[in-house]
Design a protein around this motif. Structure first.
Motif, PDB file in Angstrom:
ATOM      1  N   SER A  71      -1.165 -14.382   2.220  1.00 30.30           N
ATOM      2  CA  SER A  71       0.255 -14.177   2.482  1.00 30.30           C
ATOM      3  C   SER A  71       0.957 -13.782   1.198  1.00 30.30           C
ATOM      4  CB  SER A  71       0.875 -15.464   3.042  1.00 30.30           C
ATOM      5  OG  SER A  71       2.262 -15.311   3.224  1.00 30.30           O
ATOM      6  N   ILE A  72       1.722 -12.683   1.265  1.00 30.06           N
ATOM      7  CA  ILE A  72       2.484 -12.199   0.111  1.00 30.06           C
ATOM      8  C   ILE A  72       3.919 -11.929   0.558  1.00 30.06           C
ATOM      9  CG2 ILE A  72       2.701 -10.411  -1.640  1.00 30.06           C
ATOM     10  CD1 ILE A  72      -0.272  -9.948  -1.493  1.00 30.06           C
ATOM     11  N   PRO A  73       4.848 -12.877   0.333  1.00 22.91           N
ATOM     12  CA  PRO A  73       6.260 -12.638   0.648  1.00 22.91           C
ATOM     13  C   PRO A  73       6.907 -11.775  -0.420  1.00 22.91           C
ATOM     14  CG  PRO A  73       5.967 -14.832  -0.245  1.00 22.91           C
ATOM     15  CD  PRO A  73       4.601 -14.239  -0.157  1.00 22.91           C
ATOM     16  N   ASN A  74       6.965 -10.482  -0.170  1.00 27.57           N
ATOM     17  CA  ASN A  74       7.365  -9.503  -1.187  1.00 27.57           C
ATOM     18  C   ASN A  74       8.878  -9.294  -1.173  1.00 27.57           C
ATOM     19  OD1 ASN A  74       7.057  -7.519  -3.170  1.00 27.57           O
ATOM     20  ND2 ASN A  74       6.860  -5.895  -1.651  1.00 27.57           N
ATOM     21  N   SER A  75       9.637 -10.356  -1.399  1.00 23.14           N
ATOM     22  CA  SER A  75      11.090 -10.239  -1.259  1.00 23.14           C
ATOM     23  C   SER A  75      11.754  -9.476  -2.396  1.00 23.14           C
ATOM     24  CB  SER A  75      11.704 -11.642  -1.158  1.00 23.14           C
ATOM     25  OG  SER A  75      11.432 -12.377  -2.324  1.00 23.14           O
ATOM     26  N   ASN A  76      11.093  -9.322  -3.519  1.00 25.52           N
ATOM     27  CA  ASN A  76      11.702  -8.623  -4.654  1.00 25.52           C
ATOM     28  C   ASN A  76      10.970  -7.350  -5.048  1.00 25.52           C
ATOM     29  OD1 ASN A  76      12.683 -11.580  -4.995  1.00 25.52           O
ATOM     30  ND2 ASN A  76      14.010 -10.398  -6.344  1.00 25.52           N
ATOM     31  N   GLN A  77      10.190  -6.814  -4.122  1.00 23.09           N
ATOM     32  CA  GLN A  77       9.528  -5.522  -4.298  1.00 23.09           C
ATOM     33  C   GLN A  77       8.618  -5.482  -5.524  1.00 23.09           C
ATOM     34  OE1 GLN A  77      12.065  -2.103  -3.828  1.00 23.09           O
ATOM     35  NE2 GLN A  77      13.682  -3.282  -2.847  1.00 23.09           N
ATOM     36  N   ILE A  78       8.043  -6.625  -5.869  1.00 20.75           N
ATOM     37  CA  ILE A  78       7.107  -6.655  -6.996  1.00 20.75           C
ATOM     38  C   ILE A  78       5.780  -6.022  -6.596  1.00 20.75           C
ATOM     39  CG2 ILE A  78       5.825  -8.175  -8.548  1.00 20.75           C
ATOM     40  CD1 ILE A  78       8.792  -7.925  -9.184  1.00 20.75           C
ATOM     41  N   PHE A  79       5.377  -6.228  -5.346  1.00 24.44           N
ATOM     42  CA  PHE A  79       4.094  -5.712  -4.888  1.00 24.44           C
ATOM     43  C   PHE A  79       4.277  -4.300  -4.341  1.00 24.44           C
ATOM     44  CE2 PHE A  79       3.669 -10.233  -5.012  1.00 24.44           C
ATOM     45  CZ  PHE A  79       2.371 -10.445  -5.448  1.00 24.44           C
ATOM     46  N   THR A  80       3.354  -3.430  -4.733  1.00 22.63           N
ATOM     47  CA  THR A  80       3.464  -1.994  -4.433  1.00 22.63           C
ATOM     48  C   THR A  80       2.241  -1.517  -3.671  1.00 22.63           C
ATOM     49  OG1 THR A  80       2.421  -1.399  -6.524  1.00 22.63           O
ATOM     50  CG2 THR A  80       4.816  -1.691  -6.540  1.00 22.63           C
TER      51      THR A  80
ATOM     52  N   LYS B 198     -15.422  -7.948   0.833  1.00 22.42           N
ATOM     53  CA  LYS B 198     -15.774  -9.343   1.121  1.00 22.42           C
ATOM     54  C   LYS B 198     -15.957  -9.597   2.607  1.00 22.42           C
ATOM     55  CE  LYS B 198     -15.358 -10.685  -3.194  1.00 22.42           C
ATOM     56  NZ  LYS B 198     -16.474 -11.228  -4.008  1.00 22.42           N
ATOM     57  N   ARG B 199     -15.168  -8.926   3.440  1.00 22.06           N
ATOM     58  CA  ARG B 199     -15.237  -9.074   4.897  1.00 22.06           C
ATOM     59  C   ARG B 199     -14.966 -10.510   5.375  1.00 22.06           C
ATOM     60  NH1 ARG B 199     -17.163  -4.583   7.320  1.00 22.06           N
ATOM     61  NH2 ARG B 199     -18.219  -3.042   5.999  1.00 22.06           N
ATOM     62  N   THR B 200     -14.143 -11.238   4.617  1.00 23.26           N
ATOM     63  CA  THR B 200     -13.767 -12.595   5.029  1.00 23.26           C
ATOM     64  C   THR B 200     -12.304 -12.671   5.453  1.00 23.26           C
ATOM     65  OG1 THR B 200     -13.193 -13.226   2.752  1.00 23.26           O
ATOM     66  CG2 THR B 200     -15.459 -13.632   3.483  1.00 23.26           C
ATOM     67  N   LEU B 201     -11.475 -11.768   4.947  1.00 25.04           N
ATOM     68  CA  LEU B 201     -10.044 -11.823   5.216  1.00 25.04           C
ATOM     69  C   LEU B 201      -9.760 -11.388   6.657  1.00 25.04           C
ATOM     70  CD1 LEU B 201      -7.451 -12.530   3.674  1.00 25.04           C
ATOM     71  CD2 LEU B 201      -7.115 -10.098   3.287  1.00 25.04           C
ATOM     72  N   LYS B 202      -9.198 -12.304   7.434  1.00 24.61           N
ATOM     73  CA  LYS B 202      -8.915 -12.041   8.833  1.00 24.61           C
ATOM     74  C   LYS B 202      -7.430 -11.821   9.100  1.00 24.61           C
ATOM     75  CE  LYS B 202     -12.800 -14.971  10.206  1.00 24.61           C
ATOM     76  NZ  LYS B 202     -13.219 -16.189  10.953  1.00 24.61           N
ATOM     77  N   SER B 203      -6.576 -12.360   8.223  1.00 20.86           N
ATOM     78  CA  SER B 203      -5.138 -12.271   8.447  1.00 20.86           C
ATOM     79  C   SER B 203      -4.443 -11.946   7.132  1.00 20.86           C
ATOM     80  CB  SER B 203      -4.608 -13.596   9.010  1.00 20.86           C
ATOM     81  OG  SER B 203      -3.208 -13.565   9.138  1.00 20.86           O
ATOM     82  N   PHE B 204      -3.509 -10.975   7.191  1.00 14.05           N
ATOM     83  CA  PHE B 204      -2.762 -10.582   6.003  1.00 14.05           C
ATOM     84  C   PHE B 204      -1.277 -10.494   6.361  1.00 14.05           C
ATOM     85  CE2 PHE B 204      -1.185  -7.004   3.202  1.00 14.05           C
ATOM     86  CZ  PHE B 204      -1.019  -7.819   2.090  1.00 14.05           C
ATOM     87  N   ASP B 205      -0.466 -11.321   5.692  1.00 15.03           N
ATOM     88  CA  ASP B 205       0.974 -11.344   5.919  1.00 15.03           C
ATOM     89  C   ASP B 205       1.667 -10.746   4.707  1.00 15.03           C
ATOM     90  OD1 ASP B 205       0.324 -12.689   8.198  1.00 15.03           O
ATOM     91  OD2 ASP B 205       0.792 -14.668   7.407  1.00 15.03           O
ATOM     92  N   PHE B 206       2.472  -9.728   4.958  1.00 17.95           N
ATOM     93  CA  PHE B 206       3.140  -9.029   3.868  1.00 17.95           C
ATOM     94  C   PHE B 206       4.564  -8.722   4.312  1.00 17.95           C
ATOM     95  CE2 PHE B 206       4.353  -5.203   1.488  1.00 17.95           C
ATOM     96  CZ  PHE B 206       4.025  -5.577   0.200  1.00 17.95           C
ATOM     97  N   GLU B 207       5.527  -9.207   3.547  1.00 20.35           N
ATOM     98  CA  GLU B 207       6.925  -9.050   3.934  1.00 20.35           C
ATOM     99  C   GLU B 207       7.520  -7.784   3.317  1.00 20.35           C
ATOM    100  OE1 GLU B 207      11.070 -11.656   4.053  1.00 20.35           O
ATOM    101  OE2 GLU B 207       9.223 -12.508   3.266  1.00 20.35           O
ATOM    102  N   PHE B 208       7.875  -6.845   4.180  1.00 16.93           N
ATOM    103  CA  PHE B 208       8.488  -5.613   3.705  1.00 16.93           C
ATOM    104  C   PHE B 208       9.946  -5.857   3.312  1.00 16.93           C
ATOM    105  CE2 PHE B 208       5.037  -3.702   6.182  1.00 16.93           C
ATOM    106  CZ  PHE B 208       4.580  -2.764   5.280  1.00 16.93           C
ATOM    107  N   VAL B 209      10.410  -5.087   2.370  1.00 20.64           N
ATOM    108  CA  VAL B 209      11.801  -5.133   1.941  1.00 20.64           C
ATOM    109  C   VAL B 209      12.479  -3.842   2.363  1.00 20.64           C
ATOM    110  CG1 VAL B 209      13.363  -5.400  -0.021  1.00 20.64           C
ATOM    111  CG2 VAL B 209      11.180  -6.593   0.000  1.00 20.64           C
ATOM    112  N   HIS B 210      13.753  -3.931   2.725  1.00 16.36           N
ATOM    113  CA  HIS B 210      14.499  -2.763   3.176  1.00 16.36           C
ATOM    114  C   HIS B 210      14.461  -1.671   2.111  1.00 16.36           C
ATOM    115  CE1 HIS B 210      17.355  -0.455   5.431  1.00 16.36           C
ATOM    116  NE2 HIS B 210      18.216  -0.444   4.427  1.00 16.36           N
TER     117      HIS B 210
END
Length: 601
Positions: free
Chosen positions: A531-540, A554-566
């Motif tokens: 989970s990456i809550p990208n509220s300040n647009q740090i992640f690109t 790795k083929r282990t990651l089943k769920s990815f949460d990423f919060e988009f910013v306007h």
């Protein structure tokens, strides 16, 4: 003999009342089915009516509220109606219902806010239809009732009863279905204006009259919810209600929500209410209070101290207070759950807390310690606690050794820890490092760990994972205070020491793409949810590519949460590629640091 046996064989089986009550308890939230049960036979009618009238204010539509309140208003004593008329409240001539069952005595749950809502709707609208239209849930009143009659003979309702049944069992009721509704108040200066002071006074008077009648008429309550309708609402003067002791004697759940800074008179009414409730009831197992005015903790202590089996306690002060002389004097040892917000505590409070051996979860938020001359060695040690969850947030005036003592007492039972600690001073960082050391040393079975402002404590956190690996850790959250701004957290330094049990990772802090790639390359834990809550647009997009490559490799990651910013520029092709490989979520991400606001209205 053959004839008797033949009659016995052809007689339908009968469920005893205890079995029927179990069935009706299961149908508690299915009002439509319960209403249909009224028409089976006399026994079913009696028992189903008891369940329907336990919490009649659960009705949701406007018409239902008006009809229900019509029943209560029409049942008020003539003296009460006369007093309301003297206050300028024009009560129309209502036919007093002739109930064959004691419906009001079935009441087990009172929600004061809902009574206020019903009073408001009834004041604005009154049903002007013919009196034969009946009252809510009154369509079965013509049934001949006999205590000994448990006949299985089917009850056949009349056409008018079926019509009312259909109306009551419908969950959809248009606001325009009011038929011939008329405004009770036709004075031009506050027509249909609920915010007008005179209208508000009438609403309060009518609410209190019905509330008083309910307490007098009911047998014994289970739930008393005194959440108020608005900041203009006030607590009822309980001294004016005779017989309230009997109604309060078996209460198991008490809620009190109040907003607005009250004067001395209203504050005295709250204190009086708490005192009478404490005098009347000893069996409350759950207390939840949110107070906006300055009610000293001493009065709340008087209520909770007399309870013999209090298990859940929540106290929140919505406004900051200046009186530092009062504090929560003691805490019942029977507690299982404790939540305190902006409550003043003392050494006596924590000593009592350390004796709560059954306590499983504690939340302390913005609490204050009123003694400023505490010696570090004076903090009592706790032992044998059954504590499983600790939520410690912004308790800047509480000595860190109290948190350490809770941790030591919980020892191997502690499973979840959320720390939102300040880092404004060098001492804050030192104190937090001591808390981290205590967690690592005494609590090897941590499963969820979340820490805010991780950059300030990161060096010590790495040492903790290096020296005391939490082999049962499944969820780790690295948070940042206020914004995800530089300096970046060198997350790759932590990667070699993360346990193989880790499955969920939440990165809520600033991390460069280079460090993120190193982290995934080094980390051996099979992360399944990221989970990456990208509220300040740090992640690109560069970060997303690293996540995509990690999923492929790795083929282990089943769920990815990423919060988009306007207005954030994110490659949709890249995002769609990730969506094909893992379940994705882009909003309302789980936040272990979240704490609900105390704003009630």
């Amino acid at each position: 003999m053959d004839k008797i046996n033949s009659n016995t064989l052809h007689k339908s089986p009968v469920l005893v009342p205890d079995c029927l009550n179990l069935v009706f308890n299961y149908l508690a939230n299915d009002k439509n089915t319960l209403f249909s049960c009224l028409f089976v036979n006399h026994l079913w009618c009696n028992l189903a009516a008891q369940h329907l009238w336990k919490d009649p204010f659960s009705l949701t539509t406007r018409i239902q509220k008006v009809k229900l309140f019509q029943v209560y208003v029409s049942s008020l004593p003539h003296k009460e109606i006369r007093q309301l008329n003297e206050k300028g409240l024009k009560i129309p001539n209502l036919v007093t219902p002739n109930f064959k069952l004691p419906y009001f005595s079935y009441l087990k749950q009172i929600f004061y806010r809902k009574i206020e809502e019903c009073a408001l709707e009834w004041l604005l609208y009154e049903d002007d239809s013919d009196s034969s239209d009946k009252f809510s849930l009154n369509s079965f009143e013509n049934m001949e009732y006999n205590d000994d009659d448990i006949s299985d003979e089917e009850y056949k309702p009349t056409e008018s009863e079926l019509e009312v049944s259909s109306e009551e069992s419908s969950d959809e009721c248009s606001e325009d279905d009011s038929g011939s509704m008329k405004i009770v108040f036709r004075d031009t200066f506050f027509q249909q204006d609920p915010n007008h002071p005179i209208f508000a006074l009438h609403q309060k008077a009518l609410t209190f009259a019905v509330f008083k009648q309910l307490l007098v008429s009911c047998n014994k309550l289970d739930v008393l919810n005194m959440s108020l309708f608005s900041s203009n609402s006030t607590i009822p003067n309980i001294v004016l209600i005779p017989g309230c002791h009997t109604a309060f004697s078996d209460i198991t759940v008490f809620n009190f929500f109040q907003k607005g800074i009250y004067g001395d008179a209203e504050r005295a009414k709250i204190i009086c209410f708490l005192n009478i409730l404490g005098y009347s009831s000893r069996n409350i197992s759950k207390i939840e209070m949110i107070v906006d005015t300055e009610i000293e903790e001493t009065y709340i202590s008087n209520l909770i101290n007399v309870q013999e089996d209090l298990k859940y306690l929540t106290i929140k002060y919505a406004q900051g207070r200046t009186n530092l002389q009062s504090f929560l004097e003691s805490i019942p040892q029977t507690l299982v759950y404790l939540e305190l917000y902006a409550v003043k505590l003392s050494d006596c409070s924590f000593n009592a807390l350390f004796e709560c051996k059954n306590l499983e979860e504690i939340k302390l938020v913005r609490c204050r310690f009123i003694c400023h001359k505490l010696d570090q060695e004076q903090v009592s040690e706790s032992e044998g606690l059954n504590l499983k969850k600790i939520f410690w947030k912004e308790n800047i005036y509480n000595h860190y050794k109290y948190c350490v003592s809770l941790i030591r007492g919980a020892n191997k039972t502690l499973k979840e820890v959320v720390l939102c600690l300040p880092a404004n001073r060098a001492r804050d960082i030192t104190d937090t490092n001591e808390i981290l050391n205590a967690l690592a040393k005494f609590c090897p079975n941590i499963e969820l760990f979340a820490i805010l402002d991780v950059y300030s404590y990161y060096t010590q956190l790495v040492k903790v994972f290096e020296s005391y690996p939490w082999e049962n850790l499944t969820f780790l959250t690295l948070g940042s205070e206020h914004s995800y701004s530089v300096p970046y957290v060198a997350i790759d330094r932590l990667a070699p020491y993360l346990p193989a049990s880790l499955r969920k990772l939440r990165i809520a802090c600033a991390v460069s793409e280079q460090d993120l790639k190193k982290f995934f390359d080094i980390c051996q834990a099979p992360i399944e949810e990221l989970s990456i809550p990208n509220s300040n647009q740090i992640f690109t997009n560069r970060h997303l590519r690293i996540v995509r490559d990690y999923i492929k490799e790795k083929r282990t990651l089943k769920s990815f949460d990423f919060e988009f910013v306007h207005n954030q520029v994110i490659s949709y092709e890249l995002w769609n590629e990730i969506k094909e490989m893992a379940d994705t979520k882009t909003h309302h991400l789980f936040d272990p640091f979240y704490y609900p606001s105390c704003d009630l209205f």
